[in-house]
Design a protein around this motif. Structure first.
Motif, short mmCIF file in Angstrom:
data_model
loop_
_atom_site.label_atom_id
_atom_site.label_comp_id
_atom_site.label_asym_id
_atom_site.label_seq_id
_atom_site.Cartn_x
_atom_site.Cartn_y
_atom_site.Cartn_z
N LEU A 117 0.84 -1.19 0.00
CA LEU A 117 0.00 0.00 0.00
C LEU A 117 0.88 1.24 0.00
O LEU A 117 1.70 1.44 0.89
N ILE A 118 0.70 2.10 -1.00
CA ILE A 118 1.50 3.33 -1.11
C ILE A 118 0.70 4.45 -0.43
O ILE A 118 -0.16 5.08 -1.04
N GLU A 119 0.97 4.67 0.85
CA GLU A 119 0.11 5.54 1.65
C GLU A 119 0.12 6.99 1.21
O GLU A 119 -0.87 7.70 1.39
N ASP A 120 1.24 7.48 0.65
CA ASP A 120 1.32 8.89 0.30
C ASP A 120 0.97 9.16 -1.17
O ASP A 120 1.23 10.24 -1.69
N ASP A 121 0.40 8.17 -1.87
CA ASP A 121 -0.02 8.36 -3.25
C ASP A 121 -1.50 7.97 -3.37
O ASP A 121 -2.05 7.31 -2.48
N ARG A 122 -2.13 8.35 -4.47
CA ARG A 122 -3.56 8.15 -4.60
C ARG A 122 -3.93 6.68 -4.64
O ARG A 122 -3.12 5.83 -5.04
N PRO A 123 -5.13 6.33 -4.22
CA PRO A 123 -5.56 4.93 -4.23
C PRO A 123 -5.74 4.40 -5.64
O PRO A 123 -6.03 5.14 -6.58
N TYR A 124 -5.56 3.08 -5.77
CA TYR A 124 -6.03 2.40 -6.98
C TYR A 124 -7.55 2.45 -6.97
O TYR A 124 -8.19 2.16 -5.96
N ALA A 125 -8.15 2.80 -8.11
CA ALA A 125 -9.60 2.89 -8.18
C ALA A 125 -10.07 2.77 -9.62
O ALA A 125 -9.34 3.13 -10.55
N ALA A 126 -11.26 2.25 -9.78
CA ALA A 126 -11.91 2.22 -11.09
C ALA A 126 -13.40 2.50 -10.88
O ALA A 126 -13.98 2.09 -9.87
N ALA A 127 -14.00 3.19 -11.82
CA ALA A 127 -15.42 3.51 -11.78
C ALA A 127 -16.07 3.08 -13.09
O ALA A 127 -15.52 3.32 -14.16
N LEU A 128 -17.23 2.44 -12.98
CA LEU A 128 -18.01 2.02 -14.15
C LEU A 128 -19.38 2.65 -14.01
O LEU A 128 -20.09 2.42 -13.01
N LEU A 129 -19.79 3.47 -15.01
CA LEU A 129 -20.96 4.32 -14.86
C LEU A 129 -21.89 4.22 -16.07
O LEU A 129 -21.45 4.00 -17.19
N VAL A 130 -23.17 4.41 -15.81
CA VAL A 130 -24.18 4.56 -16.85
C VAL A 130 -25.07 5.72 -16.45
O VAL A 130 -25.29 5.95 -15.25
N GLY A 131 -25.57 6.48 -17.43
CA GLY A 131 -26.37 7.62 -17.05
C GLY A 131 -27.29 8.11 -18.15
O GLY A 131 -27.17 7.72 -19.32
N LEU A 132 -28.22 8.95 -17.74
CA LEU A 132 -29.14 9.64 -18.65
C LEU A 132 -29.02 11.13 -18.40
O LEU A 132 -28.82 11.57 -17.27
#
Length: 348
Positions: A117-132
């Protein structure tokens, strides 16, 4: 249940947009085709591989609509959903259209070799989105409201997509995905208002310029912020829309058009410079999960983007290539983010 209906409506909107093109939906006496936009973002265009690492978004744009609930140019399920989302739909406008979006965004720290875990760097993340979304226009004024649902976490498939892309390119894969944010349902409501200023009828003349100002914000556990900015364009036969920058809600040729002509095959091109500043109250990719402990960093409340690029139009096609520079988003961030974006649009 409602977010499931939004997802199904967006899926049927995709097939309905193509059908609308075949049936040549009309509004008054003008043929107004649906449009499909595909946007690809990647920080490799900026010579980096960190932060906002990769993004893809498909946007389906309806023709101009008589209304949001009875117009046959949108699918039946979309009309049914619209009857339950009337609070988001603007009234009293001359022109309106509807959009559906499908998007994925991937975020990574700088050091791809570390498994801890690299505490002083941004987290690993992914977002999957759908919208109108709902756009409404009067002359040179446009407002848009978009509702997005999705997931952040392993189910958003960020690790799998990034690894496959890196393998195809012969690049090293990131090794710390075990520390990514946990699965969490996310939503946000985005609202933005735009004004377009130009010297005469720029979209019909040969050379011209225009400027588009914007302000608005987002609310939800995905992102909460207020933003404002502007875009300046100069070129040959400027399009009758509200911007060429692909990072903002109405910047992808999604505006209801006043003068679109499917038979017009003249070439047009322009340069653009854009600026956007945000006061950020929440960003789940930096603040971490809402209801569970997870990796997070101390985000900076004020963030700005400066972008520049080139757009070209020919007949039903439009292409936009841009490069963006962003201020540091959290304390201790080693590099200022730089990334590129390519958008292709086609009217049917």
């Amino acid at each position: 249940m409602r977010h499931t209906a939004v997802l199904l409506s967006a899926l049927l909107f995709a097939s309905g947009a193509h059908a609308a093109g075949r049936e040549a939906c009309t509004n008054g006496h003008t043929r107004l085709p649906p449009t499909v936009n595909l946007r690809l973002d990647n920080d490799l265009f900026g010579g980096q591989d960190q932060g906002y690492s990769n993004g893809i978004q498909l946007t389906l744009v309806s023709p101009n609509l008589a209304d949001y609930t009875d117009d046959p140019c949108i699918p039946r399920l979309a009309r049914w959903v619209n009857r339950h989302l009337d609070a988001l739909q603007p009234e009293g406008f001359e022109q309106r259209n509807m959009i559906a979006t499908f998007a994925q965004g991937i975020f990574t720290p700088t050091d791809y070799t570390r498994r801890d875990l690299i505490e002083d760097d941004r987290p690993y993340a992914a977002a999957l989105l759908v919208g109108l979304g709902y756009n409404a226009r009067n002359d040179d004024y446009l407002q848009t409201t978009q509702l997005q649902f999705g997931l952040v976490g392993p189910s958003a498939l960020g690790k799998q997509v990034q690894n496959e892309v890196h393998k195809m390119l012969g690049d090293e894969t990131f090794r710390g995905w075990d520390h990514q944010l946990h699965d969490e349902p996310v939503f946000r409501i985005v609202h933005e208002r735009m004004h377009r200023y130009s010297a005469g009828d720029a979209h019909n003349g040969r050379w011209g310029w225009d400027a588009i100002s914007h302000y608005g914000g987002s609310f939800g556990n995905l992102a909460t912020y207020a933003n404002a900015g502007a875009e300046l364009r100069f070129g040959l036969r400027l399009p009758d829309d509200f911007g060429s920058t692909p990072l903002r809600p109405a910047g992808e040729n999604t505006a209801p058009t006043q003068h679109y002509n499917t038979g017009n095959r003249r070439f047009g091109a322009h340069l653009f410079v854009t600026f956007d500043a945000r006061w950020v109250l929440r960003d789940i990719t930096l603040d971490g999960n809402t209801f569970r402990d997870s990796h997070s960093v101390d985000k900076r409340p004020l963030v700005a983007d400066v972008g520049y690029g080139l757009a070209a139009m020919r007949g039903r096609w439009k292409f936009a290539l841009a490069r963006y520079h962003r201020t540091r988003e959290f304390e201790g961030q080693r590099q200022t983010p730089v990334f590129g974006s390519f958008t292709v649009s086609r009217a049917f």
